[in-house]
Design a protein around this motif. Structure first.
Motif, PDB file in Angstrom:
ATOM      1  N   ASP A  50      52.611  47.961  52.348  1.00 38.20           N
ATOM      2  CA  ASP A  50      53.719  47.766  51.415  1.00 38.20           C
ATOM      3  C   ASP A  50      53.148  47.336  50.068  1.00 38.20           C
ATOM      4  OD1 ASP A  50      56.047  48.311  52.994  1.00 38.20           O
ATOM      5  OD2 ASP A  50      55.768  46.389  54.010  1.00 38.20           O
ATOM      6  N   SER A  81      53.723  55.567  49.076  1.00 36.58           N
ATOM      7  CA  SER A  81      53.638  55.236  47.656  1.00 36.58           C
ATOM      8  C   SER A  81      52.184  55.066  47.229  1.00 36.58           C
ATOM      9  CB  SER A  81      54.410  53.939  47.361  1.00 36.58           C
ATOM     10  OG  SER A  81      53.796  52.843  48.017  1.00 36.58           O
ATOM     11  N   VAL A 118      56.883  55.818  44.211  1.00 37.56           N
ATOM     12  CA  VAL A 118      57.334  55.992  45.594  1.00 37.56           C
ATOM     13  C   VAL A 118      57.788  57.428  45.799  1.00 37.56           C
ATOM     14  CG1 VAL A 118      58.952  55.175  47.351  1.00 37.56           C
ATOM     15  CG2 VAL A 118      58.070  53.574  45.635  1.00 37.56           C
ATOM     16  N   GLY A 130      50.726  50.671  48.949  1.00 40.22           N
ATOM     17  CA  GLY A 130      51.376  51.056  50.189  1.00 40.22           C
ATOM     18  C   GLY A 130      50.505  52.001  51.000  1.00 40.22           C
ATOM     19  N   SER A 185      58.434  50.043  53.163  1.00 40.62           N
ATOM     20  CA  SER A 185      58.478  50.942  52.006  1.00 40.62           C
ATOM     21  C   SER A 185      58.128  52.366  52.409  1.00 40.62           C
ATOM     22  CB  SER A 185      57.492  50.468  50.935  1.00 40.62           C
ATOM     23  OG  SER A 185      57.661  49.104  50.653  1.00 40.62           O
TER      24      SER A 185
END
Length: 243
Positions: free
Chosen positions: A193, A224, A241, A212, A221
């Motif tokens: 994350d 990303s 993202v 991430g 999440s």
């Protein structure tokens, strides 16, 4: 002069998200960052086939790379792990723990993996004396008015509020010494994350940035990566993202 750095982590070839890999590669091809920092866990189980796939994908990016090993990149076989823990990085050896100097930016590697630990969970981080000493030595070459960035796999300190749980032995002490030596930012992965925070390290502020994952092993999440833009000694970080 403006310098752009893409920070990506936890590719986990063997459990990689092919759509996310293609999305990141397309961003690199279109925007041509000055470098890509990969903060560990290229593979899922440190298999030859996973390393070969990761090496081919990274080579195709066609930009300067610095790569940190992650805990998933060390062999599961205890004998191989103890004797030659990083041997499967041979196709990526020239990028492994590579310092990079860019206009106004000095990137310094910091190994946080260990072939063995005196605790049950070997996936957690360790900052050894030799690794910290090498990073401190390299920080002496930091250009005046430049930004010094440390690249590691595990977060050096644990913070629930920034989803940072690396349980890194020696991490807090290392962070204080790095900050005192002039480090401005520490990049890491491992937690899957992204996060971005400024914390106190022995009385000095230092910025910690986590990336991430581009794998199916997402947590809070979606896949990303981070884009850092450095200009005039200032750094702007944006987490991008995948929709």
């Amino acid at each position: 002069m403006t310098t752009r750095l893409f920070h990506v982590s936890d590719l986990h070839f063997g459990c990689a998200d092919e759509e996310a890999l293609a999305w990141f590669a397309a961003a690199v091809a279109a925007e041509r960052p000055d470098a890509v920092a990969v903060t560990g866990d290229l593979t899922m189980r440190a298999r030859h086939s996973e390393f070969e796939a990761a090496a081919q994908w990274l080579a195709a990016l066609g930009v300067p790379l610095t790569i940190e090993p992650g805990n998933h990149d060390l062999p599961w076989n205890p004998l191989v792990r103890l004797v030659r823990p990083y041997r499967r990085f041979r196709h990526l050896e020239r990028h492994l723990e590579r310092p990079i100097d860019l206009p106004g930016v000095h990137i310094v590697p910091l190994k946080t993996t260990a072939r063995a630990q005196l605790r049950r969970n070997w996936s957690w981080g360790v900052v050894g004396r030799a690794s910290l000493g090498a990073a401190l030595d390299r920080l002496e070459d930091k250009p005046k008015d430049g930004v010094a960035i440390i690249a590691a796999h595990h977060p050096l300190v644990d913070r629930d509020d920034i989803r940072s749980r690396g349980r890194t032995l020696g991490g807090a002490r290392a962070l204080s010494r790095l900050a005192a030596a002039g480090a401005d930012i520490v990049l890491s992965g491992h937690v899957h994350d992204p996060f971005d925070a400024v914390i106190d390290a022995g009385g000095r502020p230092i910025r910690v940035i986590g990336a991430g994952t581009l794998s199916h092993r997402t947590r809070a999440s979606r896949p990303s990566f981070n884009m850092l833009t450095i200009e005039g000694g200032k750094t702007v970080m944006v987490t991008r993202v995948m929709e």
